[in-house]
Write a protein that holds these residues in place. Structure first.
Motif, PDB file in Angstrom:
ATOM      1  N   PRO A  74      60.759 -31.508  -8.310  1.00 51.28           N
ATOM      2  CA  PRO A  74      60.837 -32.210  -7.071  1.00 51.28           C
ATOM      3  C   PRO A  74      59.054 -32.702  -6.837  1.00 51.28           C
ATOM      4  N   GLY A  75      59.282 -33.620  -5.768  1.00 55.55           N
ATOM      5  CA  GLY A  75      57.979 -33.926  -5.026  1.00 55.55           C
ATOM      6  C   GLY A  75      57.571 -35.299  -5.375  1.00 55.55           C
ATOM      7  N   ALA A  76      58.391 -36.050  -6.216  1.00 58.50           N
ATOM      8  CA  ALA A  76      58.169 -37.393  -6.622  1.00 58.50           C
ATOM      9  C   ALA A  76      59.211 -38.421  -5.776  1.00 58.50           C
ATOM     10  N   TYR A  77      58.601 -39.636  -5.356  1.00 59.76           N
ATOM     11  CA  TYR A  77      59.517 -40.269  -4.497  1.00 59.76           C
ATOM     12  C   TYR A  77      59.438 -42.056  -5.041  1.00 59.76           C
ATOM     13  N   VAL A  78      60.637 -42.619  -4.700  1.00 60.19           N
ATOM     14  CA  VAL A  78      60.389 -43.859  -4.658  1.00 60.19           C
ATOM     15  C   VAL A  78      60.616 -44.555  -3.061  1.00 60.19           C
ATOM     16  N   TYR A  79      59.467 -45.487  -2.683  1.00 55.56           N
ATOM     17  CA  TYR A  79      59.418 -45.774  -1.232  1.00 55.56           C
ATOM     18  C   TYR A  79      59.297 -47.347  -1.364  1.00 55.56           C
ATOM     19  N   ALA A  80      59.745 -47.817   0.033  1.00 58.72           N
ATOM     20  CA  ALA A  80      59.388 -49.378   0.039  1.00 58.72           C
ATOM     21  C   ALA A  80      58.679 -49.157   1.699  1.00 58.72           C
ATOM     22  N   MET A  81      58.028 -50.222   1.868  1.00 55.85           N
ATOM     23  CA  MET A  81      57.308 -50.655   2.822  1.00 55.85           C
ATOM     24  C   MET A  81      57.458 -52.072   3.332  1.00 55.85           C
ATOM     25  N   ALA A  82      57.622 -52.159   4.633  1.00 60.96           N
ATOM     26  CA  ALA A  82      57.852 -53.408   5.389  1.00 60.96           C
ATOM     27  C   ALA A  82      57.484 -53.341   6.790  1.00 60.96           C
ATOM     28  N   GLU A  83      56.690 -54.407   7.176  1.00 56.65           N
ATOM     29  CA  GLU A  83      56.003 -54.336   8.219  1.00 56.65           C
ATOM     30  C   GLU A  83      55.399 -52.973   8.633  1.00 56.65           C
ATOM     31  N   ASP A  84      55.761 -52.261   9.592  1.00 55.91           N
ATOM     32  CA  ASP A  84      55.223 -50.828   9.844  1.00 55.91           C
ATOM     33  C   ASP A  84      56.048 -49.760   9.493  1.00 55.91           C
ATOM     34  N   SER A  85      57.070 -50.076   8.777  1.00 54.73           N
ATOM     35  CA  SER A  85      58.019 -48.980   8.641  1.00 54.73           C
ATOM     36  C   SER A  85      57.834 -48.511   7.084  1.00 54.73           C
ATOM     37  N   THR A  86      57.970 -47.185   6.810  1.00 54.61           N
ATOM     38  CA  THR A  86      58.175 -46.638   5.310  1.00 54.61           C
ATOM     39  C   THR A  86      59.323 -46.108   5.164  1.00 54.61           C
ATOM     40  N   TYR A  87      60.122 -46.407   3.939  1.00 57.42           N
ATOM     41  CA  TYR A  87      61.530 -45.916   3.597  1.00 57.42           C
ATOM     42  C   TYR A  87      61.378 -45.039   2.168  1.00 57.42           C
TER      43      TYR A  87
END
Length: 565
Positions: free
Chosen positions: A444-457
């Protein structure tokens, strides 16, 4: 032969030898120092000098032409030491007491020095062959200091019990000190004048000693010493042979380095040794190392060969000056070759580390990595925002379709300490998007992320043991999930009943599908990637490795009402 000088004492001239003059001068200076603090002290010292002159007159009247050190010692004994004359022992207190204690200590030290000087005056230190049990070192010290040789032998036994210090010191002195072989050297050792009569006495005494029966203990020690010398000579010859081989190898390497081009890859060239860069930047280090290395090897070789020849009588033993010079040169060479060798070793290790071990000779955005990692990241438009403790940044050989040449994002650290954040920016039309990708992780501890505008997913990559259905299962359940749900599987272009799918079922099942929905972009830019950076995830990474590939953005709708482009 002693040097006599003429002195003027209270208006009278006297002949006195140099050693006696120094002792007399020191005695008078001590008197002036002791009586200088008293009232009328100068007159007292003048009276003592007058008394000394009277005693010198008596000696001259008795037929003594030159005052010797024995005469001065006798006169000092008759008159008394300065502390005896002043009566200062323990009388004063406070600062005066401290001063007198210092003067007493100084006087005692001077007395010891004078005693040693009187015992060794006119003598030279040799090994004494007349009273030797082994090499005559201790007997030589006894003769030089006018003491009993038994004291020196007992002291040597005591120090030998202390980690062998006495034995080592004895061997060193036996090598360094010359033996008194000639009658002149015997007289110099005993402090006697070299006169025809004394030379004749030495010769007669030497002949009488030679006719005496040998001592059993001395003979036993002599046999043991010869055995020890023979063993030491054997070890020295082995060391000499080893040093000769080392010198020969070093000579061949130096010749090859000089003859071959700097950039040559042939054995023992500067390039093959990893020293080409150092030679171009600072050649003096290599030159100095080579010169001092040969000194370090050749000096012991010369010393051992000379020692063997001297033991066999083929040549004369080295003098003390020559031995000391060779020792100092060898120590200087050692002090020079060590730092130069450290510098060369560091340069060579760095060269081989980059060339053969890690293959890390390229940089991408300031981070060292392999050429394959660099090319993949650069062609894919990936940005390394964080890269700490990462063994690599891409990998190949376990791609879902089994193609060994396909690379993907991947990192590894045995201690789960890899901190990686790799990101790509993609321009899109304003709207709502879904991000699909294939991922896998050891823990555990690894992530996939996306960032748009001021939001982080953020979506965590499932750990290998806890992952959901793998790709093979997803393909089997394709009808249930639907193609839209698993859009990122379209790249496989495989069918469930395909032999390729069954052959690579293990690879397929090691990967999982991760989806991030409802990514809203109003400015037409979305950043996405993979990370284990705690500043983004708020969680420590406990995965040794994690991977991601085939990031796919799919537009799923228009901007919600109230969102402006």
């Amino acid at each position: 032969m002693k040097k006599n000088i003429t002195i003027n004492l209270c208006g009278r001239l006297f002949q006195i030898d140099e050693d006696a003059y120094e002792m007399l001068q020191h005695y008078i200076e001590s008197l002036r120092s002791s009586f200088g603090r008293q009232e009328g002290g100068e007159e007292i010292v003048d009276d003592i000098e007058a008394r000394i002159a009277e005693l010198f007159d008596e000696l001259r009247q008795n037929g003594i032409e030159a005052i010797t050190i024995e005469h001065v010692k006798e006169i000092i004994t008759r008159i008394g030491e300065p502390e005896q004359l002043t009566g200062d022992e323990g009388e004063q207190k406070g600062e005066d007491s401290e001063s007198h204690r210092y003067d007493s200590f100084q006087s005692a030290a001077n007395g010891i020095r004078d005693e040693i000087r009187s015992r060794t005056a006119g003598k030279k230190l040799f090994r004494n062959p007349k009273d030797k049990m082994l090499a005559g070192v201790l007997s030589g010290f006894a003769t030089y200091t006018n003491t009993d040789s038994v004291i020196w032998r007992l002291a040597t036994v005591v120090f030998t019990a202390c980690y062998g210090i006495g034995l080592i010191a004895y061997i060193v002195l036996a090598i360094v000190l010359p033996e008194a072989k000639t009658p002149e050297q015997m007289l110099q050792m005993e402090g006697k004048e070299v006169t025809p009569q004394n030379l004749a006495d030495v010769v007669v005494e030497k002949n009488e000693t030679a006719t005496q029966s040998p001592n059993l203990l001395r003979s036993l020690f002599s046999i043991l010493l010869k055995l020890l010398i023979g063993f030491s000579v054997g070890i020295a010859l082995i060391v000499c042979l080893f040093l000769c081989v080392c010198a020969l190898v070093a000579l061949v390497m130096v010749v090859c380095a000089l003859v071959l081009p700097v950039s040559s890859s042939m054995p023992w060239s500067l390039e093959s040794l990893g020293l080409a860069g150092l030679y171009q930047s600072n050649p003096m280090v290599i030159v100095l190392f080579t010169f001092t290395l040969f000194m370090l090897l050749l000096i012991p070789i010369y010393a051992i060969i000379h020692m063997v020849l001297s033991l066999t009588g083929k040549t004369q033993p080295m003098g003390i000056g020559q031995r000391i010079t060779l020792i100092l040169l060898w120590i200087a060479a050692l002090c020079c070759v060590v730092p130069c060798g450290i510098i060369m070793n560091q340069c060579s290790e760095e060269f081989f580390y980059h060339k053969y071990e890690n293959h890390v000779s390229y940089r991408y955005q300031g981070v060292k990595m392999s050429e394959e990692d660099r090319d993949f990241l650069r062609k894919g438009g990936w940005n390394l925002l964080t890269a700490v403790n990462c063994a690599h940044y891409t990998w190949n050989g376990q791609y879902p379709n089994g193609d060994p040449d396909v690379r993907y994002l991947d990192t590894y650290n045995e201690n789960c300490e890899a901190v990686l954040r790799v990101e790509r920016n993609q321009e899109v039309e304003p709207g709502v998007y879904r991000l699909d990708c294939l991922v896998r992780a050891e823990g555990p501890g690894a992530y996939v992320y996306a960032m748009a505008e001021d939001s982080t997913y953020l979506v965590e990559i499932p750990a290998y043991e806890d992952k959901p259905a793998g790709l093979y299962e997803l393909l089997l359940q394709e009808q249930e999930y639907g193609q839209d749900k698993v859009a990122s599987l379209k790249f496989l272009n495989l069918k469930v009943d395909s032999a390729d799918v069954r052959n690579h079922a293990e690879y397929l099942n090691s990967w999982s599908v991760v989806t991030i929905d409802n990514i809203v972009s109003t400015d037409g830019t979305i950043a996405y990637g993979m990370t284990s950076d705690r500043t983004i995830t708020n969680q420590d990474c406990r995965a040794k490795w994690f991977s991601a590939t085939d990031f796919t953005l799919t537009r799923t709708g228009d901007l919600p009402k109230g969102k402006k482009k």
